[in-house]
Design a protein around this motif. Structure first.
Motif, PDB file in Angstrom:
ATOM      1  N   VAL A 174     -16.302   0.613   2.583  1.00  0.00           N
ATOM      2  CA  VAL A 174     -15.601   1.007   3.799  1.00  0.00           C
ATOM      3  C   VAL A 174     -14.860  -0.183   4.397  1.00  0.00           C
ATOM      4  CG1 VAL A 174     -15.892   1.883   6.149  1.00  0.00           C
ATOM      5  CG2 VAL A 174     -17.199   2.893   4.273  1.00  0.00           C
ATOM      6  N   GLU A 175     -15.501  -1.345   4.390  1.00  0.00           N
ATOM      7  CA  GLU A 175     -14.851  -2.533   4.937  1.00  0.00           C
ATOM      8  C   GLU A 175     -13.609  -2.893   4.126  1.00  0.00           C
ATOM      9  OE1 GLU A 175     -17.198  -6.124   5.898  1.00  0.00           O
ATOM     10  OE2 GLU A 175     -15.724  -7.209   4.691  1.00  0.00           O
ATOM     11  N   VAL A 176     -13.712  -2.800   2.801  1.00  0.00           N
ATOM     12  CA  VAL A 176     -12.582  -3.163   1.953  1.00  0.00           C
ATOM     13  C   VAL A 176     -11.386  -2.256   2.233  1.00  0.00           C
ATOM     14  CG1 VAL A 176     -11.761  -3.291  -0.427  1.00  0.00           C
ATOM     15  CG2 VAL A 176     -14.037  -4.131   0.140  1.00  0.00           C
ATOM     16  N   VAL A 177     -11.615  -0.943   2.298  1.00  0.00           N
ATOM     17  CA  VAL A 177     -10.512  -0.006   2.525  1.00  0.00           C
ATOM     18  C   VAL A 177      -9.911  -0.202   3.919  1.00  0.00           C
ATOM     19  CG1 VAL A 177      -9.844   2.417   2.608  1.00  0.00           C
ATOM     20  CG2 VAL A 177     -11.513   1.655   0.926  1.00  0.00           C
ATOM     21  N   SER A 178     -10.772  -0.384   4.912  1.00  0.00           N
ATOM     22  CA  SER A 178     -10.264  -0.564   6.278  1.00  0.00           C
ATOM     23  C   SER A 178      -9.459  -1.850   6.416  1.00  0.00           C
ATOM     24  CB  SER A 178     -11.420  -0.554   7.278  1.00  0.00           C
ATOM     25  OG  SER A 178     -12.298  -1.644   7.059  1.00  0.00           O
ATOM     26  N   MET A 179      -9.950  -2.951   5.838  1.00  0.00           N
ATOM     27  CA  MET A 179      -9.233  -4.216   5.926  1.00  0.00           C
ATOM     28  C   MET A 179      -7.942  -4.194   5.095  1.00  0.00           C
ATOM     29  SD  MET A 179     -10.781  -6.192   8.049  1.00  0.00           S
ATOM     30  CE  MET A 179     -11.048  -4.670   8.983  1.00  0.00           C
ATOM     31  N   LEU A 180      -7.967  -3.466   3.980  1.00  0.00           N
ATOM     32  CA  LEU A 180      -6.743  -3.291   3.214  1.00  0.00           C
ATOM     33  C   LEU A 180      -5.706  -2.554   4.056  1.00  0.00           C
ATOM     34  CD1 LEU A 180      -5.177  -3.474   0.526  1.00  0.00           C
ATOM     35  CD2 LEU A 180      -6.250  -1.321  -0.148  1.00  0.00           C
ATOM     36  N   GLY A 181      -6.178  -1.561   4.815  1.00  0.00           N
ATOM     37  CA  GLY A 181      -5.282  -0.838   5.707  1.00  0.00           C
ATOM     38  C   GLY A 181      -4.752  -1.719   6.826  1.00  0.00           C
ATOM     39  N   VAL A 182      -5.633  -2.511   7.441  1.00  0.00           N
ATOM     40  CA  VAL A 182      -5.235  -3.358   8.570  1.00  0.00           C
ATOM     41  C   VAL A 182      -4.213  -4.403   8.140  1.00  0.00           C
ATOM     42  CG1 VAL A 182      -6.026  -5.108  10.199  1.00  0.00           C
ATOM     43  CG2 VAL A 182      -7.348  -3.008   9.885  1.00  0.00           C
ATOM     44  N   TYR A 183      -4.555  -5.174   7.104  1.00  0.00           N
ATOM     45  CA  TYR A 183      -3.665  -6.265   6.703  1.00  0.00           C
ATOM     46  C   TYR A 183      -2.452  -5.751   5.931  1.00  0.00           C
ATOM     47  CZ  TYR A 183      -7.107  -9.555   8.379  1.00  0.00           C
ATOM     48  OH  TYR A 183      -7.971 -10.275   9.188  1.00  0.00           O
ATOM     49  N   GLY A 184      -2.620  -4.643   5.209  1.00  0.00           N
ATOM     50  CA  GLY A 184      -1.454  -4.027   4.585  1.00  0.00           C
ATOM     51  C   GLY A 184      -0.470  -3.541   5.632  1.00  0.00           C
ATOM     52  N   PHE A 185      -0.991  -2.997   6.736  1.00  0.00           N
ATOM     53  CA  PHE A 185      -0.137  -2.541   7.832  1.00  0.00           C
ATOM     54  C   PHE A 185       0.593  -3.714   8.488  1.00  0.00           C
ATOM     55  CE2 PHE A 185       0.515  -1.775  12.370  1.00  0.00           C
ATOM     56  CZ  PHE A 185       1.237  -0.587  12.344  1.00  0.00           C
ATOM     57  N   LEU A 186      -0.124  -4.810   8.753  1.00  0.00           N
ATOM     58  CA  LEU A 186       0.491  -5.961   9.400  1.00  0.00           C
ATOM     59  C   LEU A 186       1.599  -6.563   8.541  1.00  0.00           C
ATOM     60  CD1 LEU A 186      -2.681  -7.720  10.879  1.00  0.00           C
ATOM     61  CD2 LEU A 186      -0.990  -6.333  12.093  1.00  0.00           C
ATOM     62  N   VAL A 187       1.318  -6.752   7.248  1.00  0.00           N
ATOM     63  CA  VAL A 187       2.319  -7.323   6.344  1.00  0.00           C
ATOM     64  C   VAL A 187       3.528  -6.399   6.235  1.00  0.00           C
ATOM     65  CG1 VAL A 187       2.788  -7.934   3.942  1.00  0.00           C
ATOM     66  CG2 VAL A 187       0.642  -8.652   5.015  1.00  0.00           C
ATOM     67  N   THR A 188       3.270  -5.104   6.068  1.00  0.00           N
ATOM     68  CA  THR A 188       4.363  -4.145   5.903  1.00  0.00           C
ATOM     69  C   THR A 188       5.185  -4.007   7.181  1.00  0.00           C
ATOM     70  OG1 THR A 188       2.988  -2.925   4.319  1.00  0.00           O
ATOM     71  CG2 THR A 188       4.942  -1.810   5.168  1.00  0.00           C
ATOM     72  N   ALA A 189       4.516  -4.049   8.340  1.00  0.00           N
ATOM     73  CA  ALA A 189       5.241  -3.935   9.615  1.00  0.00           C
ATOM     74  C   ALA A 189       6.233  -5.077   9.789  1.00  0.00           C
ATOM     75  CB  ALA A 189       4.242  -3.914  10.776  1.00  0.00           C
ATOM     76  N   VAL A 190       5.813  -6.282   9.426  1.00  0.00           N
ATOM     77  CA  VAL A 190       6.724  -7.431   9.513  1.00  0.00           C
ATOM     78  C   VAL A 190       7.918  -7.244   8.584  1.00  0.00           C
ATOM     79  CG1 VAL A 190       6.941  -9.916   9.086  1.00  0.00           C
ATOM     80  CG2 VAL A 190       4.891  -9.026  10.216  1.00  0.00           C
ATOM     81  N   GLU A 191       7.651  -6.773   7.364  1.00  0.00           N
ATOM     82  CA  GLU A 191       8.728  -6.601   6.393  1.00  0.00           C
ATOM     83  C   GLU A 191       9.654  -5.453   6.786  1.00  0.00           C
ATOM     84  OE1 GLU A 191       6.698  -6.216   2.678  1.00  0.00           O
ATOM     85  OE2 GLU A 191       6.626  -8.380   2.378  1.00  0.00           O
ATOM     86  N   VAL A 192       9.098  -4.403   7.411  1.00  0.00           N
ATOM     87  CA  VAL A 192       9.944  -3.304   7.880  1.00  0.00           C
ATOM     88  C   VAL A 192      10.935  -3.803   8.923  1.00  0.00           C
ATOM     89  CG1 VAL A 192       9.938  -1.183   9.257  1.00  0.00           C
ATOM     90  CG2 VAL A 192       8.359  -1.426   7.345  1.00  0.00           C
ATOM     91  N   CYS A 193      10.460  -4.642   9.839  1.00  0.00           N
ATOM     92  CA  CYS A 193      11.344  -5.189  10.880  1.00  0.00           C
ATOM     93  C   CYS A 193      12.465  -6.034  10.289  1.00  0.00           C
ATOM     94  CB  CYS A 193      10.527  -6.027  11.866  1.00  0.00           C
ATOM     95  SG  CYS A 193       9.340  -5.072  12.832  1.00  0.00           S
ATOM     96  N   ILE A 194      12.179  -6.685   9.176  1.00  0.00           N
ATOM     97  CA  ILE A 194      13.174  -7.563   8.552  1.00  0.00           C
ATOM     98  C   ILE A 194      14.113  -6.805   7.609  1.00  0.00           C
ATOM     99  CG2 ILE A 194      13.490  -9.564   7.044  1.00  0.00           C
ATOM    100  CD1 ILE A 194      10.788 -10.602   8.049  1.00  0.00           C
ATOM    101  N   LEU A 195      13.544  -5.897   6.800  1.00  0.00           N
ATOM    102  CA  LEU A 195      14.300  -5.298   5.710  1.00  0.00           C
ATOM    103  C   LEU A 195      14.772  -3.866   5.954  1.00  0.00           C
ATOM    104  CD1 LEU A 195      12.093  -6.565   2.731  1.00  0.00           C
ATOM    105  CD2 LEU A 195      14.226  -7.559   3.570  1.00  0.00           C
ATOM    106  N   GLU A 196      14.070  -3.120   6.800  1.00  0.00           N
ATOM    107  CA  GLU A 196      14.389  -1.700   6.899  1.00  0.00           C
ATOM    108  C   GLU A 196      14.737  -1.235   8.320  1.00  0.00           C
ATOM    109  OE1 GLU A 196      11.670  -0.065   3.131  1.00  0.00           O
ATOM    110  OE2 GLU A 196      11.272   0.640   5.166  1.00  0.00           O
TER     111      GLU A 196
END
Length: 336
Positions: A198-220
């Motif tokens: 559960v921790e692995v999936v939740s943290m993958l979601g949290v940090y995947g969201f943070l990384v993707t959000a930054v890239e969305v602001c830059i690229l999309e």
């Protein structure tokens, strides 16, 4: 491992149930990936080119659901945050690069080169986790890849592949994307076997969201501003998010029970599930090679899964260097 030993192991009750369970879970994950592919193609048909935004909603749902479970447990993280950041970054980049490659290369080329994740995973698990593969396992993996090649042959003969606008760039994107995917899969396998799923999936979601959000602001950002949102587009994004949530929720079970190599071999059938969807919902006719391919990949998965447990146990006792991994493997058979 001789054939008689493999046969007796396969048909013993406990081993057979375990193998069938792993194969079923693997195909559920593969079916979820096929749904992601179908909804992603629908989004593209609506004229929206936003692969990062698609992943953003998936990561957000994972963080919300599994993060809430962690908060309810009052559980402190078992793995340092920077490892989860690396895991989320690798997964986000792999997803983005492979989806982006479809704009430059043919579907056939992307599908073929996407199989490179299998040897990358074998190399990484060999080096970092200590997994040892028997000749039977390697043969099973080879059969799976050859089975997928039948689909590619059908696409090439039927002209469904297409040349692509910049094939070399597209191929490079896929190969780099498979490296990121392999790092993500192997890292997730290690974490779910040694720590908490559960921790692995939740943290993958949290940090995947943070990384993707930054890239969305830059690229999309400009792309999203130009989108004329409609009910169909919103539903397509929702479908991708739901199927992505299913994929990331089921994947750790396969990774814990069998490992990232078996996980990625199971995903080779995703294209065939997508074909079945097109047959039943769009009444499209498909070449007989698709059905033969599904059967060949299935045979390869059975060969790999029936020899997997024995090969890991043997390597652990012979070289004495895989003790920790063998303990984790034993734990994975006792429960999730």
């Amino acid at each position: 491992m001789d054939w008689n030993t493999m046969t007796s192991t396969c048909w013993s009750n406990s081993a057979t149930l375990r193998i069938l369970g792993i194969l079923l879970l693997g195909q559920l994950v593969s079916f979820s990936l096929a749904l992601m592919s179908i909804t992603s193609s629908l989004i593209a048909q609506f004229g929206v080119d936003a692969p990062l935004t698609q992943s953003l909603f998936t990561y957000a749902s994972l963080a919300l659901v599994y993060g809430s479970i962690l908060i309810y447990r009052h559980q402190k993280p078992l793995v340092s945050w920077y490892w989860y950041l690396l895991l989320g970054f690798a997964d986000a980049q792999g997803c983005y690069l492979v989806i982006k490659a479809y704009q430059y290369s043919s579907i056939t080329s992307v599908t073929l080169l996407d199989c490179w994740i299998v040897p990358w995973v074998i190399i990484l698990t060999w080096i970092f986790i200590g997994t040892r593969y028997s000749l039977w396992q390697l043969a099973g993996g080879t059969i799976c890849v050859l089975g997928l090649s039948l689909v590619l042959l059908s696409d090439s003969v039927g002209g469904g592949g297409g040349g692509g606008s910049n094939a070399i760039l597209g191929d490079v994107l896929v190969i780099v994307g498979t490296v990121f995917y392999a790092v993500s899969n192997v890292g997730e396998e290690f974490c779910v076997k040694k720590k908490d799923r559960v921790e692995v999936v939740s943290m993958l979601g949290v940090y995947g969201f943070l990384v993707t959000a930054v890239e969305v602001c830059i690229l999309e950002r400009k792309t999203l501003e130009s989108v004329k949102w409609s009910t169909n587009i919103v539903l397509a994004f929702a479908g991708y998010s739901v199927s992505g949530f299913m994929f990331y929720s089921l994947a750790p079970f396969v990774l814990k029970l069998s490992g990232s190599t078996m996980f990625n071999l199971s995903l080779l059938t995703a294209d065939m599930w997508a074909v079945i969807f097109r047959v039943f919902f769009y009444n499209q006719k498909v070449d007989w090679l698709y059905f033969l391919s599904f059967a060949v990949v299935g045979i390869g998965l059975v060969i790999y899964s029936t020899t997997e447990k024995k090969s890991v146990t043997t390597s652990a006792t012979e070289d004495g260097k895989n003790t920790e991994y063998q303990i984790l493997d034993d734990e994975s058979t006792s429960g999730i």
